[in-house]
Design a protein around this motif. Structure first.
Motif, PDB file in Angstrom:
ATOM      1  N   LYS A   1      69.626  59.546  41.208  1.00 47.63           N
ATOM      2  CA  LYS A   1      68.836  60.373  42.136  1.00 47.63           C
ATOM      3  C   LYS A   1      67.503  59.673  42.373  1.00 47.63           C
ATOM      4  N   PHE A   2      67.570  58.442  42.816  1.00 43.53           N
ATOM      5  CA  PHE A   2      66.346  57.670  42.983  1.00 43.53           C
ATOM      6  C   PHE A   2      65.651  58.029  44.296  1.00 43.53           C
ATOM      7  N   SER A   3      64.314  57.953  44.255  1.00 43.81           N
ATOM      8  CA  SER A   3      63.500  58.249  45.440  1.00 43.81           C
ATOM      9  C   SER A   3      62.846  56.959  45.940  1.00 43.81           C
ATOM     10  N   PHE A   4      62.278  57.031  47.149  1.00 42.15           N
ATOM     11  CA  PHE A   4      61.507  55.897  47.666  1.00 42.15           C
ATOM     12  C   PHE A   4      60.293  56.428  48.405  1.00 42.15           C
ATOM     13  N   LYS A   5      59.167  55.797  48.151  1.00 40.52           N
ATOM     14  CA  LYS A   5      57.955  56.163  48.877  1.00 40.52           C
ATOM     15  C   LYS A   5      57.302  54.868  49.359  1.00 40.52           C
ATOM     16  N   GLN A   6      57.008  54.821  50.641  1.00 40.11           N
ATOM     17  CA  GLN A   6      56.284  53.645  51.157  1.00 40.11           C
ATOM     18  C   GLN A   6      54.799  53.833  50.887  1.00 40.11           C
ATOM     19  N   VAL A   7      54.182  52.844  50.259  1.00 40.36           N
ATOM     20  CA  VAL A   7      52.753  52.965  49.930  1.00 40.36           C
ATOM     21  C   VAL A   7      51.993  51.788  50.541  1.00 40.36           C
ATOM     22  N   PRO A   8      50.691  51.971  50.791  1.00 36.68           N
ATOM     23  CA  PRO A   8      49.893  50.843  51.301  1.00 36.68           C
ATOM     24  C   PRO A   8      49.883  49.703  50.282  1.00 36.68           C
ATOM     25  N   LYS A   9      49.772  48.483  50.790  1.00 35.25           N
ATOM     26  CA  LYS A   9      49.884  47.336  49.875  1.00 35.25           C
ATOM     27  C   LYS A   9      48.786  47.345  48.809  1.00 35.25           C
ATOM     28  N   GLU A  10      47.616  47.889  49.172  1.00 42.89           N
ATOM     29  CA  GLU A  10      46.513  47.909  48.192  1.00 42.89           C
ATOM     30  C   GLU A  10      46.879  48.815  47.006  1.00 42.89           C
ATOM     31  N   VAL A  11      47.546  49.921  47.317  1.00 45.91           N
ATOM     32  CA  VAL A  11      47.934  50.865  46.248  1.00 45.91           C
ATOM     33  C   VAL A  11      48.950  50.201  45.336  1.00 45.91           C
ATOM     34  N   PHE A  12      49.926  49.533  45.949  1.00 46.18           N
ATOM     35  CA  PHE A  12      50.949  48.842  45.159  1.00 46.18           C
ATOM     36  C   PHE A  12      50.303  47.748  44.311  1.00 46.18           C
ATOM     37  N   ALA A  13      49.447  46.935  44.943  1.00 43.83           N
ATOM     38  CA  ALA A  13      48.825  45.807  44.237  1.00 43.83           C
ATOM     39  C   ALA A  13      48.030  46.294  43.029  1.00 43.83           C
ATOM     40  N   ALA A  14      47.345  47.423  43.191  1.00 42.43           N
ATOM     41  CA  ALA A  14      46.511  47.933  42.095  1.00 42.43           C
ATOM     42  C   ALA A  14      47.368  48.423  40.925  1.00 42.43           C
ATOM     43  N   SER A  15      48.610  48.837  41.226  1.00 49.90           N
ATOM     44  CA  SER A  15      49.434  49.350  40.139  1.00 49.90           C
ATOM     45  C   SER A  15      50.105  48.223  39.344  1.00 49.90           C
ATOM     46  N   PHE A  16      50.027  46.998  39.866  1.00 50.23           N
ATOM     47  CA  PHE A  16      50.542  45.834  39.118  1.00 50.23           C
ATOM     48  C   PHE A  16      49.428  44.800  39.047  1.00 50.23           C
ATOM     49  N   PRO A  17      48.510  44.963  38.102  1.00 51.09           N
ATOM     50  CA  PRO A  17      47.327  44.090  38.092  1.00 51.09           C
ATOM     51  C   PRO A  17      47.694  42.603  38.080  1.00 51.09           C
ATOM     52  N   ARG A  18      48.788  42.217  37.401  1.00 49.58           N
ATOM     53  CA  ARG A  18      49.143  40.795  37.391  1.00 49.58           C
ATOM     54  C   ARG A  18      50.272  40.549  38.396  1.00 49.58           C
ATOM     55  N   GLY A  19      49.952  39.851  39.476  1.00 48.06           N
ATOM     56  CA  GLY A  19      50.978  39.501  40.461  1.00 48.06           C
ATOM     57  C   GLY A  19      51.235  40.561  41.510  1.00 48.06           C
ATOM     58  N   GLY A  20      50.504  41.676  41.464  1.00 47.10           N
ATOM     59  CA  GLY A  20      50.753  42.776  42.399  1.00 47.10           C
ATOM     60  C   GLY A  20      50.459  42.412  43.844  1.00 47.10           C
ATOM     61  N   ALA A  21      49.347  41.704  44.065  1.00 43.73           N
ATOM     62  CA  ALA A  21      48.968  41.342  45.434  1.00 43.73           C
ATOM     63  C   ALA A  21      49.993  40.369  46.012  1.00 43.73           C
ATOM     64  N   GLU A  22      50.421  39.448  45.194  1.00 38.75           N
ATOM     65  CA  GLU A  22      51.441  38.462  45.612  1.00 38.75           C
ATOM     66  C   GLU A  22      52.760  39.178  45.940  1.00 38.75           C
ATOM     67  N   ALA A  23      53.143  40.134  45.096  1.00 41.72           N
ATOM     68  CA  ALA A  23      54.396  40.863  45.330  1.00 41.72           C
ATOM     69  C   ALA A  23      54.284  41.703  46.608  1.00 41.72           C
ATOM     70  N   ALA A  24      53.111  42.304  46.836  1.00 39.76           N
ATOM     71  CA  ALA A  24      52.917  43.128  48.036  1.00 39.76           C
ATOM     72  C   ALA A  24      53.087  42.279  49.305  1.00 39.76           C
ATOM     73  N   GLU A  25      52.511  41.098  49.278  1.00 39.44           N
ATOM     74  CA  GLU A  25      52.628  40.190  50.432  1.00 39.44           C
ATOM     75  C   GLU A  25      54.088  39.741  50.607  1.00 39.44           C
TER      76      GLU A  25
END
Ligand SMILES: NC(=O)c1ccc[n+]([C@@H]2O[C@H](COP(=O)([O-])OP(=O)(O)OC[C@H]3O[C@@H](n4cnc5c(N)ncnc54)[C@H](OP(=O)(O)O)[C@@H]3O)[C@@H](O)[C@H]2O)c1
Length: 304
Positions: free
Chosen positions: A232-256
């Motif tokens: 029962k998995f969900s999906f939410k689209q989030v702004p890249k800044e929000v995603f990047a902040a939740s993964f301090p190491r490599g988050g910005a790279e993954a968002a891009e």
């Protein structure tokens, strides 16, 4: 079965996902002797016919690592702290050539800088693509480019579903889930492509690009596949800044990277023609996501 008459393949990253897959496929194929390369051979005795030290940051270790090898598989690990992929790969290509390696297989990724007209910055893709020219110009008798897709394994690993604010388990990613942009695969199957390339340099040893693609999906399709299997998995689209902040190491790279998948797809547009040859070289089609997920998501979900 190893034999002293067989040619030898030296495998960088043999203790990791890509190189490990290459070692296992070569062993199953039985046509070559296999030398596993690692920074710590003492920890990995028995991994292959030979286990030898190689540290891409210490080029002086690479002469012995490639000595006597007919072929070499090369992968660099962008995510290893302090890794300079260009420097590491350049040293390895030079050492392999000097040691007399005839066939080099380099694990590359698409050139996002070129594909996006300089708009997107994904160093773990583009940095590898920039090494292709060094491989091409090194003078090997045969050379092959393989492209690893987004590993299915990532979805039960670094990118596993997380508890969301609404209490559901799922993904919050900076990507439109309706856009089909992700070439994916079981990374273990990269080994079949690489071992096939070493066995058939006539078909895949002149600079061919061999991507592993088990499936090509949008995130909605990934989630539909899983939810049809009882999740029962969900999906939410989030702004890249929000995603990047939740993964301090490599988050910005993954968002891009997700931005790139959305705009151009993982392999870049018009990549369909690239998929026939790797299937032929590997001796069959790669496993679809639904088949892989039935086995691998079932077990990971059961542990939650
Ligand atoms: N995850 C994905 O979906 C995905 C998709 C496409 C491409 N990739 C790329 O895959 C690469 C990582 O490959 P992987 O997944 O196979 O890695 P992995 O499973 O994390 O293993 C890393 C391997 O690299 C070796 N290594 C690291 N630094 C080294 C050094 N200085 N000298 C020699 N060997 C070294 C390690 O060997 P020892 O520790 O034994 O020395 C280990 O075998 C990354 O560059 C990433 O960009 C990942």
């Amino acid at each position: 079965m190893s034999s002293s008459n067989q040619k030898l393949i030296a495998v960088i990253g043999a203790t990791g996902q890509q190189g490990g897959a290459v070692v296992r496929a070569l062993q199953a194929q039985g046509q070559f002797n296999v030398r596993a390369l690692t920074r710590d051979p003492g920890k990995h005795r028995g991994l292959a016919d030979e286990v030898v030290e190689a540290d891409l940051n210490r080029p002086e270790t690479l002469k012995a690592a490639f000595k006597g090898a007919y072929g070499a598989f090369l992968v660099t690990n962008f995510w290893e702290r302090g890794a300079d992929e260009l420097k590491q790969a350049t040293a390895a290509v030079r050492a392999a050539k000097d040691a007399g390696v005839k066939h080099l297989v380099w694990s590359t990724l698409p050139d996002v800088e070129t594909i996006s007209g300089g708009k997107l910055h994904v160093p773990h893709f583009t940095g590898k693509a920039k090494i292709d020219r060094i491989v091409r110009e090194a003078g090997f008798e045969n050379y092959t480019f393989v492209i690893a897709p987004m590993y299915y394994q990532g979805l039960v690993g670094a990118l596993a579903p997380q508890k969301q604010a609404d209490g559901s388990l799922g993904w919050a990613l900076p990507m439109d889930p309706a856009v089909r942009g992700i070439h994916m695969g079981d990374i273990n199957e990269l080994g079949n492509i690489v071992s096939g390339a070493f066995a058939h340099p006539d078909q895949a040893g002149h600079g061919e690009y061999l991507p592993l693609v088990g499936d090509f999906l949008s995130f909605n399709e990934i989630i539909d596949t899983l939810n049809r299997q009882g999740h029962k998995f969900s999906f939410k689209q989030v702004p890249k800044e929000v995603f990047a902040a939740s993964f301090p190491r490599g988050g910005a790279e993954a968002a891009e990277t997700f931005r790139y998948f959305q705009a151009h797809t993982y392999l870049g547009s018009n990549s369909d023609h690239q998929i026939a040859l790797p299937n032929k070289i590997a001796g069959g089609k790669a496993t679809r996501f639904s088949t892989w997920a039935r086995v691998n998501f079932a077990s990971s979900a059961a542990t939650r």
